[in-house]
Design a protein around this motif. Structure first.
Motif, PDB file in Angstrom:
ATOM      1  N   PRO A 121      16.968  40.168 -24.988  1.00 41.66           N
ATOM      2  CA  PRO A 121      17.039  38.614 -24.838  1.00 41.66           C
ATOM      3  C   PRO A 121      18.440  38.446 -24.285  1.00 41.66           C
ATOM      4  CG  PRO A 121      17.541  39.735 -27.177  1.00 41.66           C
ATOM      5  CD  PRO A 121      16.955  40.754 -26.335  1.00 41.66           C
ATOM      6  N   THR A 122      18.353  37.428 -23.259  1.00 39.38           N
ATOM      7  CA  THR A 122      19.716  36.836 -22.840  1.00 39.38           C
ATOM      8  C   THR A 122      19.508  35.628 -22.255  1.00 39.38           C
ATOM      9  OG1 THR A 122      21.434  37.633 -21.025  1.00 39.38           O
ATOM     10  CG2 THR A 122      19.207  37.719 -20.310  1.00 39.38           C
ATOM     11  N   VAL A 176      24.420  32.412 -12.121  1.00 34.06           N
ATOM     12  CA  VAL A 176      24.645  31.356 -12.908  1.00 34.06           C
ATOM     13  C   VAL A 176      23.517  31.295 -14.083  1.00 34.06           C
ATOM     14  CG1 VAL A 176      25.456  29.942 -11.205  1.00 34.06           C
ATOM     15  CG2 VAL A 176      22.954  30.006 -11.415  1.00 34.06           C
ATOM     16  N   GLU A 177      24.057  30.790 -15.405  1.00 33.13           N
ATOM     17  CA  GLU A 177      23.364  30.907 -16.564  1.00 33.13           C
ATOM     18  C   GLU A 177      23.477  29.462 -17.173  1.00 33.13           C
ATOM     19  OE1 GLU A 177      25.792  33.741 -19.030  1.00 33.13           O
ATOM     20  OE2 GLU A 177      24.941  35.360 -18.124  1.00 33.13           O
ATOM     21  N   GLU A 178      22.359  29.274 -17.856  1.00 32.80           N
ATOM     22  CA  GLU A 178      22.465  27.960 -18.793  1.00 32.80           C
ATOM     23  C   GLU A 178      23.522  28.278 -19.794  1.00 32.80           C
ATOM     24  OE1 GLU A 178      18.765  27.153 -20.990  1.00 32.80           O
ATOM     25  OE2 GLU A 178      17.709  26.671 -18.737  1.00 32.80           O
ATOM     26  N   MET A 179      23.993  27.189 -20.266  1.00 33.76           N
ATOM     27  CA  MET A 179      25.160  27.045 -21.332  1.00 33.76           C
ATOM     28  C   MET A 179      24.352  27.287 -22.477  1.00 33.76           C
ATOM     29  SD  MET A 179      28.288  26.537 -21.844  1.00 33.76           S
ATOM     30  CE  MET A 179      29.006  25.506 -20.569  1.00 33.76           C
ATOM     31  N   VAL A 180      24.780  28.057 -23.261  1.00 33.46           N
ATOM     32  CA  VAL A 180      24.419  28.745 -24.738  1.00 33.46           C
ATOM     33  C   VAL A 180      25.161  27.849 -25.704  1.00 33.46           C
ATOM     34  CG1 VAL A 180      24.052  30.535 -26.266  1.00 33.46           C
ATOM     35  CG2 VAL A 180      23.730  31.137 -23.824  1.00 33.46           C
ATOM     36  N   ASP A 181      24.380  27.165 -26.497  1.00 38.52           N
ATOM     37  CA  ASP A 181      24.731  26.366 -27.694  1.00 38.52           C
ATOM     38  C   ASP A 181      24.996  27.482 -28.788  1.00 38.52           C
ATOM     39  OD1 ASP A 181      25.690  24.340 -29.243  1.00 38.52           O
ATOM     40  OD2 ASP A 181      23.726  23.634 -29.698  1.00 38.52           O
ATOM     41  N   PHE A 182      26.334  28.192 -28.980  1.00 37.54           N
ATOM     42  CA  PHE A 182      26.277  29.206 -29.826  1.00 37.54           C
ATOM     43  C   PHE A 182      27.041  28.901 -31.141  1.00 37.54           C
ATOM     44  CE2 PHE A 182      29.742  30.118 -26.674  1.00 37.54           C
ATOM     45  CZ  PHE A 182      30.813  30.082 -27.950  1.00 37.54           C
ATOM     46  N   GLU A 183      26.464  29.534 -32.089  1.00 36.23           N
ATOM     47  CA  GLU A 183      27.089  29.306 -33.239  1.00 36.23           C
ATOM     48  C   GLU A 183      28.378  30.298 -33.453  1.00 36.23           C
ATOM     49  OE1 GLU A 183      27.790  28.173 -37.585  1.00 36.23           O
ATOM     50  OE2 GLU A 183      26.112  27.309 -36.000  1.00 36.23           O
ATOM     51  N   GLY A 247      28.000  58.215 -24.530  1.00 37.77           N
ATOM     52  CA  GLY A 247      29.484  57.762 -24.850  1.00 37.77           C
ATOM     53  C   GLY A 247      29.320  56.309 -25.669  1.00 37.77           C
ATOM     54  N   LEU A 248      30.512  55.504 -25.469  1.00 31.28           N
ATOM     55  CA  LEU A 248      30.349  54.471 -26.248  1.00 31.28           C
ATOM     56  C   LEU A 248      30.047  53.172 -25.527  1.00 31.28           C
ATOM     57  CD1 LEU A 248      31.624  54.327 -29.204  1.00 31.28           C
ATOM     58  CD2 LEU A 248      33.704  53.088 -28.264  1.00 31.28           C
ATOM     59  N   LEU A 249      29.247  52.242 -26.040  1.00 29.18           N
ATOM     60  CA  LEU A 249      28.893  50.922 -25.256  1.00 29.18           C
ATOM     61  C   LEU A 249      29.132  49.686 -26.268  1.00 29.18           C
ATOM     62  CD1 LEU A 249      27.295  49.984 -22.714  1.00 29.18           C
ATOM     63  CD2 LEU A 249      25.370  49.845 -24.193  1.00 29.18           C
ATOM     64  N   ALA A 250      29.911  48.813 -25.818  1.00 27.50           N
ATOM     65  CA  ALA A 250      30.136  47.343 -26.428  1.00 27.50           C
ATOM     66  C   ALA A 250      29.070  46.400 -25.769  1.00 27.50           C
ATOM     67  CB  ALA A 250      31.485  46.981 -26.188  1.00 27.50           C
ATOM     68  N   VAL A 251      28.596  45.835 -26.869  1.00 29.30           N
ATOM     69  CA  VAL A 251      27.451  44.924 -26.486  1.00 29.30           C
ATOM     70  C   VAL A 251      27.965  43.451 -27.117  1.00 29.30           C
ATOM     71  CG1 VAL A 251      25.109  44.276 -26.706  1.00 29.30           C
ATOM     72  CG2 VAL A 251      25.788  46.693 -26.789  1.00 29.30           C
ATOM     73  N   GLU A 252      28.272  42.655 -26.091  1.00 24.48           N
ATOM     74  CA  GLU A 252      28.586  41.324 -26.607  1.00 24.48           C
ATOM     75  C   GLU A 252      27.457  40.452 -26.449  1.00 24.48           C
ATOM     76  OE1 GLU A 252      32.966  40.083 -25.070  1.00 24.48           O
ATOM     77  OE2 GLU A 252      32.210  41.517 -23.435  1.00 24.48           O
ATOM     78  N   MET A 253      27.387  39.581 -27.513  1.00 30.39           N
ATOM     79  CA  MET A 253      26.317  38.860 -27.776  1.00 30.39           C
ATOM     80  C   MET A 253      26.581  37.221 -28.316  1.00 30.39           C
ATOM     81  SD  MET A 253      23.899  41.487 -29.646  1.00 30.39           S
ATOM     82  CE  MET A 253      25.126  42.641 -30.420  1.00 30.39           C
ATOM     83  N   PHE A 254      25.761  36.368 -28.043  1.00 30.70           N
ATOM     84  CA  PHE A 254      25.679  35.076 -28.702  1.00 30.70           C
ATOM     85  C   PHE A 254      24.777  34.784 -29.745  1.00 30.70           C
ATOM     86  CE2 PHE A 254      26.541  33.929 -24.104  1.00 30.70           C
ATOM     87  CZ  PHE A 254      28.095  33.881 -24.348  1.00 30.70           C
TER      88      PHE A 254
END
Length: 380
Positions: A121-122, A176-183, A247-254
């Protein structure tokens, strides 16, 4: 592992910044022979490694010649010459994360395609090949423009809110991405070794500096529901397995206001969202990265206490030889751990260090962290 430890294993790190510095601090305990390549002759890693070389990370010959006599190479920054790493892999040098993973993550467009192909999901997105392409976007303002390549630490990202912003937008290939209305912005760090073992660190919550778009305040563990935390960690595990990363993977999410989790970006290395693990978790992210690339059993990632991480950024309006104010004051508090990165010069919003604040009580940890945030200053 072709070689034993005890000084025989020659590990190369591409990048000599603070992530490499903290990685070396853990690698010393494995007694490996550490080589570092960085373009800055005064890079933070310089005095900690066995061999330091000044050179371009993006130049084929420099990267290839640096790595040809090493056993293994890892990275602390993604902007490296992947063609050179591919050749080194072909010649038997272990490269972790693998060159194909680095190539994918260097391009945010390829990242987005990977998400779509693997049902990750993105936010909805479009590719823009040139500036004129923005004018064809039919979304309502606001939306986000991101350079496909070379963006880092909040750079290469623009919020498009009007026709005037369109005129001043990036002209290079972008998404370009839709603006995410995140908590809340959240992150999960996941590790995978060559044996296929996968382990996640508990989900963390982040606050960003509005001017620099950098993580400014991070707290672990999260107080969101177990269901949300498990979902975020499962997404991170799926990505690691789909990539077959070592290795290591950082996953940044909304985390959206409707409870949806959307993946924002990936970083295939130790990450700012994991610094609190040094004091806050049984295994640190740096130790876990080494375990993963050495194909050792992955460590216990459980939290020890509530941990808050504060990034120490150069004060706005100051540029020059770094001067730290308030160190004695913050160290009068219990559970405060200071990490300075050894950068001689400061400039506005430059990452100069971080502080981790540990406490059995979450609210006390937050209160102490806010004190640190208002007291410790980097000036010139």
């Amino acid at each position: 592992m072709a070689k034993d430890f005890y000084g025989d294993l020659r590990l190369g790190i591409l990048g000599g910044g603070q992530l490499g510095r903290m990685l070396i601090q853990d690698a010393i305990n494995y007694n490996v022979n550490i080589h570092v390549l960085d373009p800055d002759q005064n890079a933070p890693c310089k005095k900690l490694c066995n061999h330091f070389e000044v050179g371009s990370l993006s130049d084929f010959d420099t990267v290839y010649n640096f790595g040809r006599d090493l056993d293994m190479i890892t990275i602390e920054i993604e902007k490296v010459n992947v063609d050179a790493l591919e050749k080194l892999e072909d010649e038997g040098v272990l490269v972790y994360p693998q060159s194909r993973v680095i190539r994918l993550i260097q391009d945010k467009g390829l990242q987005k395609q990977f998400f779509k192909q693997n049902d990750i999901p993105t936010a909805p997105f479009h590719f823009v090949s040139a500036h004129e392409g923005l004018k064809q976007i039919e979304w309502n303002f606001p939306y986000i423009q991101k350079l496909r390549k070379d963006g880092y630490d909040g750079k290469g990202v623009k919020k498009i809110t009007s026709d005037a912003d369109v005129s001043a937008a990036f002209t290079e290939p972008s998404i370009v991405e839709e603006m995410v209305d995140f908590e809340k912005e959240i992150a999960v760090i996941v590790a995978r070794n060559d044996a296929g073992d996968v382990s996640t660190f508990p989900m963390v919550e982040m606050e960003f500096n509005p001017e620099a778009n950098l993580v400014e305040f991070l707290i672990s563990p999260s107080t969101f529901s177990i269901e949300i935390q498990q979902r975020a960690e499962e997404i991170a595990k799926k990505i690691a397995n789909d990539l077959q990363i070592v290795g290591l993977l950082a996953v940044e999410m909304f985390l959206t206001k409707t409870g949806e989790i959307l993946v924002n970006e990936l970083a295939p290395r130790p990450h700012n969202s994991g610094h609190q693990t040094i004091e806050g978790n049984i295994t640190s992210q740096f130790n876990q990265h080494l375990r993963a690339i050495f194909n050792l059993p992955l460590g216990n990632t459980a939290t020890r206490d509530h941990a808050v991480m504060i990034n120490v950024l150069g004060e706005d309006g100051y540029d020059g030889l770094a001067k730290y104010e308030g160190v004695e004051d913050i160290l009068s508090l219990e559970g405060v751990f200071v990490h300075l990165y050894g950068k001689k010069f400061t400039k506005p919003f430059r990452k100069m260090g971080h502080v981790c604040i540990i406490n059995k009580d979450r609210e006390t940890a937050i209160k102490n962290a806010r004190y640190v945030q208002s007291t410790l200053k980097v000036k010139a």
